[in-house]
Design an enzyme around this catalytic site. Structure first.
Site, PDB file in Angstrom:
ATOM      1  N   ASP A 134       1.035  -1.176  -0.030  1.00 28.32           N
ATOM      2  CA  ASP A 134       0.023   0.157  -0.117  1.00 28.32           C
ATOM      3  C   ASP A 134       0.769   1.252   0.057  1.00 28.32           C
ATOM      4  OD1 ASP A 134      -2.427   1.492   0.499  1.00 28.32           O
ATOM      5  OD2 ASP A 134      -1.728   1.892   2.356  1.00 28.32           O
ATOM      6  N   SER A 135       0.286   2.472  -0.176  1.00 28.04           N
ATOM      7  CA  SER A 135       0.996   3.541  -0.078  1.00 28.04           C
ATOM      8  C   SER A 135       1.483   3.859   1.316  1.00 28.04           C
ATOM      9  CB  SER A 135       0.106   4.943  -0.482  1.00 28.04           C
ATOM     10  OG  SER A 135      -1.122   4.837   0.357  1.00 28.04           O
ATOM     11  N   CYS A 180      -4.311  -1.619  -1.760  1.00 26.41           N
ATOM     12  CA  CYS A 180      -4.544  -0.264  -2.036  1.00 26.41           C
ATOM     13  C   CYS A 180      -5.372  -0.079  -3.128  1.00 26.41           C
ATOM     14  CB  CYS A 180      -3.120   0.227  -2.281  1.00 26.41           C
ATOM     15  SG  CYS A 180      -3.132   2.037  -2.900  1.00 26.41           S
ATOM     16  N   GLU A 232      -2.534   8.811   8.147  1.00 23.49           N
ATOM     17  CA  GLU A 232      -1.008   8.746   8.257  1.00 23.49           C
ATOM     18  C   GLU A 232      -0.575   9.574   9.454  1.00 23.49           C
ATOM     19  OE1 GLU A 232       1.124   6.784   6.909  1.00 23.49           O
ATOM     20  OE2 GLU A 232      -0.282   5.744   5.540  1.00 23.49           O
ATOM     21  N   CYS A 284     -11.032   2.868  -0.336  1.00 22.17           N
ATOM     22  CA  CYS A 284      -9.706   3.346  -0.065  1.00 22.17           C
ATOM     23  C   CYS A 284      -9.401   2.324   1.260  1.00 22.17           C
ATOM     24  CB  CYS A 284      -9.292   4.652   0.297  1.00 22.17           C
ATOM     25  SG  CYS A 284      -7.785   5.130   0.813  1.00 22.17           S
ATOM     26  N   HIS A 339      -7.009   3.119   3.479  1.00 22.55           N
ATOM     27  CA  HIS A 339      -7.023   3.642   4.884  1.00 22.55           C
ATOM     28  C   HIS A 339      -8.202   4.059   5.507  1.00 22.55           C
ATOM     29  CE1 HIS A 339      -3.194   4.727   2.985  1.00 22.55           C
ATOM     30  NE2 HIS A 339      -2.792   5.290   4.184  1.00 22.55           N
TER      31      HIS A 339
HETATM   32  N1  DGL Z   1      -4.795   3.216   0.661  1.00 20.66           N
HETATM   33  C1  DGL Z   1      -4.796   3.763  -0.586  1.00 20.66           C
HETATM   34  C2  DGL Z   1      -6.181   3.530  -1.306  1.00 20.66           C
HETATM   35  O1  DGL Z   1      -6.643   2.484  -1.094  1.00 20.66           O
HETATM   36  C3  DGL Z   1      -3.865   5.049  -1.119  1.00 20.66           C
HETATM   37  C4  DGL Z   1      -4.307   6.237  -0.729  1.00 20.66           C
HETATM   38  C5  DGL Z   1      -3.409   7.056  -1.042  1.00 20.66           C
HETATM   39  O2  DGL Z   1      -2.305   6.924  -0.687  1.00 20.66           O
HETATM   40  O3  DGL Z   1      -3.637   8.320  -1.108  1.00 20.66           O
HETATM   41  O4  DGL Z   1      -6.617   4.099  -2.307  1.00 20.66           O
END
Ligand code: DGL
Length: 273
Positions: free
Chosen positions: A11-12, A74, A153, A185, A187
């Site tokens: 993931d990011s 992600c 984050e 997303c 997150h």
């Molecule tokens: N967790 C991410 C997603 O599912 C990435 C969000 C991001 O880094 O902007 O899209």
């Protein structure tokens, strides 16, 4: 057949941990390797081309660690790169994130469902195809949440600022009478308690992580790749950010791991030491 090799997840940043937790719970015998690209978070405002390049390099690094399956935990990276990594690494099974519009449409009685995701996810062909395939006869409202990944984050899971941002996005959707909300997303499930407080009990909040874990299990079974016995060593984590901060975040989220290490990008390639 049985296979002791690990499963790679990326993931990011910390978002994919919500998917990792579901995989750990469903498949406790599997050894997991996780990479969080905190040097580049957020992915959401970046171009799909740039996120695709990151995703290919991360996949190469995970395969160099002998991963038997790769989970793109992600939505943004899945939207940017799932099709192209499948083509480039055709012998490797991949599992990616797809906005869970289908269960939302199956649930709705009001005929209006909401989706929250990053800007990049909404720009992708994957999102368009999901809405086309599953959204007919229903109104699908989509709402990007710029800045929310940054708040998460930073550990601001339940602060007045995060609540104000979420209210600004969710209340207009409530006014339109949604009764299902898709977290597209990885997150966002981290702030699910706050989201549920805002939308109330009349809106079903949908996190696809358990379904993704079941898909991983199906592919392992199909290809004879499941681990026969529990791994003696636990999950390994790499971050291109600060490993101490990342470990603190994992502790806060109540996740188990054996070690968090620093990983470095060099000329577009990723090294997982
Ligand atoms: N967790 C991410 C997603 O599912 C990435 C969000 C991001 O880094 O902007 O899209």
């Amino acid at each position: 057949m049985a296979d002791h090799r690990p499963i790679g997840i990326f993931d990011s940043g910390i978002g994919g941990l919500t998917v990792m937790a579901a995989i750990q719970q469903a498949l406790p015998k599997e050894r997991l390797l996780y990479f969080g690209d905190n040097a580049h978070v957020p992915y959401g405002p970046r171009s799909l081309d740039e996120v695709r390049a990151f995703s290919h390099a991360i996949t190469r690094a995970l395969l160099a660690k002998d991963c038997k399956l790769v989970v793109i935990a992600c939505n943004t990276a899945s939207a940017a790169a799932l099709a192209s990594v499948r083509e480039a690494f055709s012998t490797v099974p991949f599992v990616g994130m797809e906005p869970a519009v289908k269960p939302a449409v199956e649930h709705t009685h009001t005929g209006v469902v909401g989706v929250i995701a990053t800007v990049a996810t909404f720009q992708s062909a994957l999102y368009a195809s999901v809405v086309e395939r599953f959204g007919s006869g229903v109104e699908v409202l989509h709402q990007p949440c710029p800045g929310l990944v940054k708040q998460i984050e930073a550990g601001a899971f339940d602060t007045p600022a995060t609540e104000a941002m979420l209210r600004g996005w969710l209340e207009p959707m409530l006014d339109r009478n949604i009764d299902a909300l898709v977290l597209a997303c990885t997150h966002y499930p981290i702030v699910r308690p706050l989201i549920e407080r805002i939308v109330g009990p009349g809106v079903r909040v949908i996190d696809p992580a358990p379904a993704v874990a079941r898909q991983v299990e199906r592919l392992l079974d199909r290809d004879g790749l499941a681990a026969p016995t529990a791994a003696s060593n636990g999950s390994m984590i790499w971050t291109s950010g600060d490993p101490i901060e990342f470990a603190a975040m994992m502790d806060r989220l109540g996740m188990s791991y054996s070690e968090v290490r620093a990983a470095h990008w060099q000329k577009g390639e990723l090294n997982l030491p």
